[in-house]
Design a protein around this motif. Structure first.
Motif, short mmCIF file in Angstrom:
data_model
loop_
_atom_site.label_atom_id
_atom_site.label_comp_id
_atom_site.label_asym_id
_atom_site.label_seq_id
_atom_site.Cartn_x
_atom_site.Cartn_y
_atom_site.Cartn_z
N ASP A 53 0.81 -1.22 0.00
CA ASP A 53 0.00 0.00 0.00
C ASP A 53 0.84 1.27 0.00
O ASP A 53 0.35 2.34 -0.37
CB ASP A 53 -0.92 0.02 1.23
N PHE A 54 2.09 1.16 0.41
CA PHE A 54 2.99 2.31 0.48
C PHE A 54 4.30 1.96 -0.23
O PHE A 54 5.33 1.72 0.42
CB PHE A 54 3.25 2.69 1.94
N PRO A 55 4.28 1.92 -1.57
CA PRO A 55 5.49 1.53 -2.30
C PRO A 55 6.69 2.44 -2.05
O PRO A 55 7.83 2.03 -2.30
CB PRO A 55 5.05 1.56 -3.77
N ALA A 56 6.46 3.64 -1.52
CA ALA A 56 7.58 4.53 -1.20
C ALA A 56 8.48 3.94 -0.13
O ALA A 56 9.63 4.38 0.02
CB ALA A 56 7.05 5.89 -0.76
N CYS A 57 8.01 2.94 0.61
CA CYS A 57 8.87 2.28 1.61
C CYS A 57 10.12 1.70 0.95
O CYS A 57 11.17 1.56 1.60
CB CYS A 57 8.10 1.17 2.31
N ALA A 130 8.97 13.75 7.08
CA ALA A 130 9.56 14.61 6.06
C ALA A 130 9.83 13.83 4.77
O ALA A 130 9.67 14.35 3.67
CB ALA A 130 10.85 15.22 6.58
N CYS A 131 10.22 12.58 4.91
CA CYS A 131 10.53 11.76 3.73
C CYS A 131 9.26 11.30 3.00
O CYS A 131 9.20 11.32 1.77
CB CYS A 131 11.38 10.56 4.13
N PHE A 132 8.26 10.89 3.75
CA PHE A 132 7.03 10.42 3.12
C PHE A 132 6.14 11.57 2.66
O PHE A 132 5.35 11.42 1.73
CB PHE A 132 6.24 9.53 4.09
#
Length: 357
Positions: A53-57, A130-132
């Motif tokens: 659900d959060f591919p930015a991980c 800040a990153c997400f």
């Protein structure tokens, strides 16, 4: 058959850390998935953050440095969040946060197996936020224990762990539901029985995969872009020693060094995390973004989860004492199942709703 790779994921959902030597415990490789990220919604409730659900991980690299986890964020060419100075600085997280009693409590429900965790701190939350690009909190499982709520997932002759009953706390999650089930016959060693519980691993302490099966997936993709084992997020990879693809579907026990064993209890059913591009933090373009679909054609082989393809097996370490395992160690299949195991974890069930009298 040999161990060809070992991986640990201290913060769940982020990139794997490859190891040459690992300490196996009843709860998996030491420090595996003892931390987890949660999105803080406007309502104040929490949403668990997993790669599907959060591919930015996938943009977060983690490494073990002495007694800390060092995390770096790789800003993609097409940014996902507004630029922030913290995105260009590494973050240090203590492997074992001290003074747990002083940390805010957080109730987390992961796959209908809830646990009370601890919020690590403001500095870590600010960095990940800040990153997400949205409010995020990092939690540590501490002395919390998640139950194994799928009877077929339990190792032979064992019962579930005894997790702490959740209650309302800082940014608590909604659910305090624990699925009930009939426990198998208790083993002779009661202490070992009580030691069957989970950290933030999904459904078992270990995930075992095979190089032969990875090759079968790669055969469905262009030769210039073969399948990558890291996207299947295993803990233990073996070369299968001439066994064909998918032979692990029937493995019940793997012999380890020191006459120890991994008990393989259930299949790992797959999700859209296989399609993530680790360079962009988005769903991959082209054939790389269709891995899950390609497996759907003939790998929906588990009667308990008919709509999800299988790749890999969940496992538990037999015996209480830790065991050191190295890449290159000899392992072997010492027990096989005649039929594939049946997935029975209540992954998508919901807590019962109390209706007015």
């Amino acid at each position: 058959m040999k161990v060809t790779a070992l991986y640990v994921y201290p913060i769940k959902g982020l990139r794997a850390i490859p190891l040459t030597t690992a300490t196996f415990t009843r709860q998996g490789i030491s420090h595996d998935r003892t931390f987890m990220l949660l999105q803080v919604l406007e309502s104040g409730s929490l949403k668990r953050m997993q790669l599907s659900d959060f591919p930015a991980c996938a943009l977060f690299e983690q490494e073990l440095v002495d007694d800390t986890i060092r995390v770096r964020y790789h800003v993609p060419e097409v940014p996902l969040a507004p630029d922030h100075p913290l995105q260009h600085q590494p973050l240090s997280v203590p492997l074992t946060p001290e003074d747990l009693a002083s940390l805010d409590e957080v109730d987390v429900d992961l796959h209908n197996s809830p646990v009370r965790a601890r919020r690590v701190g403001d500095a870590q939350d600010a960095w990940f936020s800040a990153c997400f690009g949205f409010p995020t909190t990092l939690v540590y499982i501490g002395d919390g224990r998640r139950a194994v709520v799928g009877p077929n997932f339990l190792p032979p002759g064992s019962g579930s762990g005894a997790p702490t009953k959740p209650s309302t706390g800082w940014l608590s999650s909604v659910s305090s539901y624990v699925t009930s089930f009939t426990q198998p016959t208790a083993p002779a060693d009661e202490e070992e029985q009580n030691d069957v519980w989970l950290t933030f691993t999904d459904c078992a302490p270990f995930l075992v995969t095979s190089e032969a099966s990875l090759a079968a997936v790669s055969a469905r993709l262009p030769p210039v872009a073969p399948a990558e084992m890291i996207k299947f997020r295993p803990n233990v990879v073996v070369d299968a020693d001439g066994a064909g693809a998918w032979d692990e579907d029937f493995w019940a026990e793997l012999g380890l060094p020191g006459d120890r064993r991994l008990q393989l209890t259930a299949n790992c059913v797959r999700c859209t995390s296989l399609n993530v591009d680790y360079a962009t933090g988005r769903t991959a373009q082209g054939e790389a973004g269709t891995v899950l679909k390609k497996l759907m054609k003939d790998r929906r082989v588990d009667k308990g989860s008919r709509w999800s393809p299988v790749f890999g097996r969940y496992a538990f370490l037999a015996g209480r004492d830790p065991l050191v395992v190295r890449v290159g160690d000899e392992v072997g299949v010492v027990r096989r199942n005649e039929e594939r195991s049946v997935y029975d974890w209540p992954m998508h069930s919901k807590p019962p709703v109390k209706r007015p009298a």
